[in-house]
Scaffold this active site. Structure first.
Site, PDB file in Angstrom:
ATOM      1  CE  LYS A 105      -3.427  -1.015  -0.654  1.00 11.92           C
ATOM      2  NZ  LYS A 105      -3.800  -1.728  -1.946  1.00 11.92           N
ATOM      3  CG  HIS A 162       4.839  -6.394  -1.283  1.00 16.81           C
ATOM      4  ND1 HIS A 162       4.867  -5.073  -1.614  1.00 16.81           N
ATOM      5  CD2 HIS A 162       3.606  -6.844  -1.662  1.00 16.81           C
ATOM      6  CE1 HIS A 162       3.706  -4.738  -2.196  1.00 16.81           C
ATOM      7  NE2 HIS A 162       2.934  -5.801  -2.239  1.00 16.81           N
ATOM      8  CB  SER A 185      -3.990   2.734   1.693  1.00 18.32           C
ATOM      9  OG  SER A 185      -4.079   2.138   0.428  1.00 18.32           O
TER      10      SER A 185
HETATM   11  P1  A3P Z   1      -5.191   4.853  -1.420  1.00 14.84           P
HETATM   12  O1  A3P Z   1      -5.877   3.643  -0.890  1.00 14.84           O
HETATM   13  O2  A3P Z   1      -4.745   5.770  -0.320  1.00 14.84           O
HETATM   14  O3  A3P Z   1      -5.963   5.576  -2.479  1.00 14.84           O
HETATM   15  P2  A3P Z   1      -0.246  -0.401  -3.593  1.00 14.84           P
HETATM   16  O4  A3P Z   1      -0.200  -0.332  -5.073  1.00 14.84           O
HETATM   17  O5  A3P Z   1       1.098  -0.433  -2.940  1.00 14.84           O
HETATM   18  O6  A3P Z   1      -1.174  -1.454  -3.119  1.00 14.84           O
HETATM   19  O7  A3P Z   1      -0.818   1.013  -3.097  1.00 14.84           O
HETATM   20  C1  A3P Z   1      -2.143   1.400  -3.396  1.00 14.84           C
HETATM   21  C2  A3P Z   1      -2.294   2.864  -3.086  1.00 14.84           C
HETATM   22  O8  A3P Z   1      -1.611   3.643  -4.105  1.00 14.84           O
HETATM   23  C3  A3P Z   1      -3.744   3.311  -3.089  1.00 14.84           C
HETATM   24  O9  A3P Z   1      -3.822   4.373  -2.118  1.00 14.84           O
HETATM   25  C4  A3P Z   1      -3.880   3.807  -4.534  1.00 14.84           C
HETATM   26  O10 A3P Z   1      -4.967   4.670  -4.743  1.00 14.84           O
HETATM   27  C5  A3P Z   1      -2.548   4.527  -4.696  1.00 14.84           C
HETATM   28  N1  A3P Z   1      -2.210   4.774  -6.096  1.00 14.84           N
HETATM   29  C6  A3P Z   1      -2.111   3.883  -7.098  1.00 14.84           C
HETATM   30  N2  A3P Z   1      -1.859   4.519  -8.271  1.00 14.84           N
HETATM   31  C7  A3P Z   1      -1.800   5.850  -7.990  1.00 14.84           C
HETATM   32  C8  A3P Z   1      -1.597   7.033  -8.790  1.00 14.84           C
HETATM   33  N3  A3P Z   1      -1.423   6.987 -10.093  1.00 14.84           N
HETATM   34  N4  A3P Z   1      -1.620   8.225  -8.135  1.00 14.84           N
HETATM   35  C9  A3P Z   1      -1.817   8.311  -6.810  1.00 14.84           C
HETATM   36  N5  A3P Z   1      -2.026   7.225  -6.006  1.00 14.84           N
HETATM   37  C10 A3P Z   1      -2.019   6.011  -6.600  1.00 14.84           C
END
Ligand code: A3P
Length: 286
Positions: free
Chosen positions: A43, A98, A128
């Site tokens: 996340k 990870h 998140s």
């Molecule tokens: P939120 O839940 O706060 O919106 P991961 O990919 O490590 O699982 O992380 C997911 C988080 O990254 C989510 O956060 C998601 O919305 C955010 N995320 C993914 N792509 C993004 C982008 N292009 N711009 C901003 N946040 C992004």
């Protein structure tokens, strides 16, 4: 019901994506000098970096973004799927993991492969992750936010404690093979981060290309792209009616979720675990 997690070197992992065979495959994986790894605690902006890397490496080729799902463009080192698609990866390869540093395969340590480590404010990670646990049906039900925060602080979540992950990669002795960036910098000025990544990877991208990549990796564009927004994943596995994978994409959403006791507890636990560390955090936690 069946157990939700398998345990690997003290880490909890969902068996839908990982197996003892896939973890062994990762250990025996033959890392190439030209490989690039995006490394994150869950996340922290993983799929964002998965979207970015092939675009930077290819000098802005948009075709794969429209035809190959995100997770096959930049596969997880530790997941089952890698063995199936490893021969189809574009060169130079981009992978994601990870894993904490000490679980990287031996061939990584002796290679010249590069690492981009993305850190995110843990207060936003826990928020998140809380929503992610509601939508990801292969994960444990998170319970209340208060309950989930305790689990997070105790490391009873995927890939263990955030502080352990950060410590392991901050102490990794990789010299100029590793670059550290934050999710918050990416939110604030993506083109600036893309220029740094491009330099780090020895690419010499034009300003036009930088801006084209930034546009394709914006929250809005990724959220609308079925190859990037996880809408291709069956609902049984990820239910985006409960919460979309690309949920909010901002820095500071924790302010809408933490009460003052939770903030005090969270801050004190994290600071205590980082006491005496030689690195400092890029954000103030209180
Ligand atoms: P939120 O839940 O706060 O919106 P991961 O990919 O490590 O699982 O992380 C997911 C988080 O990254 C989510 O956060 C998601 O919305 C955010 N995320 C993914 N792509 C993004 C982008 N292009 N711009 C901003 N946040 C992004």
């Amino acid at each position: 019901s069946s157990p939700k997690y398998i345990r690997y070197h003290g880490l909890l992992l969902p068996p839908s994506a990982h197996s003892m065979e896939s973890l062994e495959f990762a250990q025996n994986f033959s890392v190439e000098d030209t490989d690039v790894f995006a490394v994150t605690y869950p996340k922290s902006g993983t799929i964002w970096m998965q979207e970015i890397l092939p675009l930077v490496l290819s000098g802005g080729d948009l075709t794969p973004i429209q035809t190959i799902p995100n997770w096959d463009r930049v596969p997880w080192l530790e997941e089952k799927r890698l063995a199936l698609i490893v021969d189809q990866l574009a060169s130079p390869r981009a992978l994601v993991t990870h894993f904490p540093y000490h679980l990287m395969p031996p061939s990584f340590l002796t290679s010249k492969a590069k690492v981009i480590y993305v850190m995110r404010n843990p207060k936003d990670i826990v928020v998140s992750s809380y929503y992610f646990h509601q939508m990801a049906q292969f994960l444990e039900d998170p319970g209340t936010f208060d309950e989930f925060m305790e689990k997070f602080l105790e490391g009873r979540v995927l890939f263990g404690k955030w502080t352990d992950h950060v410590k392991s990669w901050r102490h990794a002795e990789l010299g100029d093979r590793i670059m550290y960036i934050t999710y918050e910098e990416m939110v604030q000025d993506l083109p600036a981060v893309l220029r740094r990544i491009s330099d780090f990877l020895g690419r010499n991208l034009s300003e036009d290309t930088i801006h084209k990549i930034a546009e394709h990796c914006s929250f809005k564009t990724m959220k609308a792209n079925s190859m990037s927004n996880f809408s291709l994943v069956p609902k049984l596995y990820m239910d985006s009616d409960k919460s979309p994978f690309l949920r909010k994409g901002v820095a500071g959403d924790w302010k809408n979720h933490f009460n003052s006791e939770q903030l005090a507890r969270f801050t004190s636990v994290i600071y205590k675990e980082l006491e005496g560390e030689s690195f400092s955090l890029p954000w103030s936690l209180d």
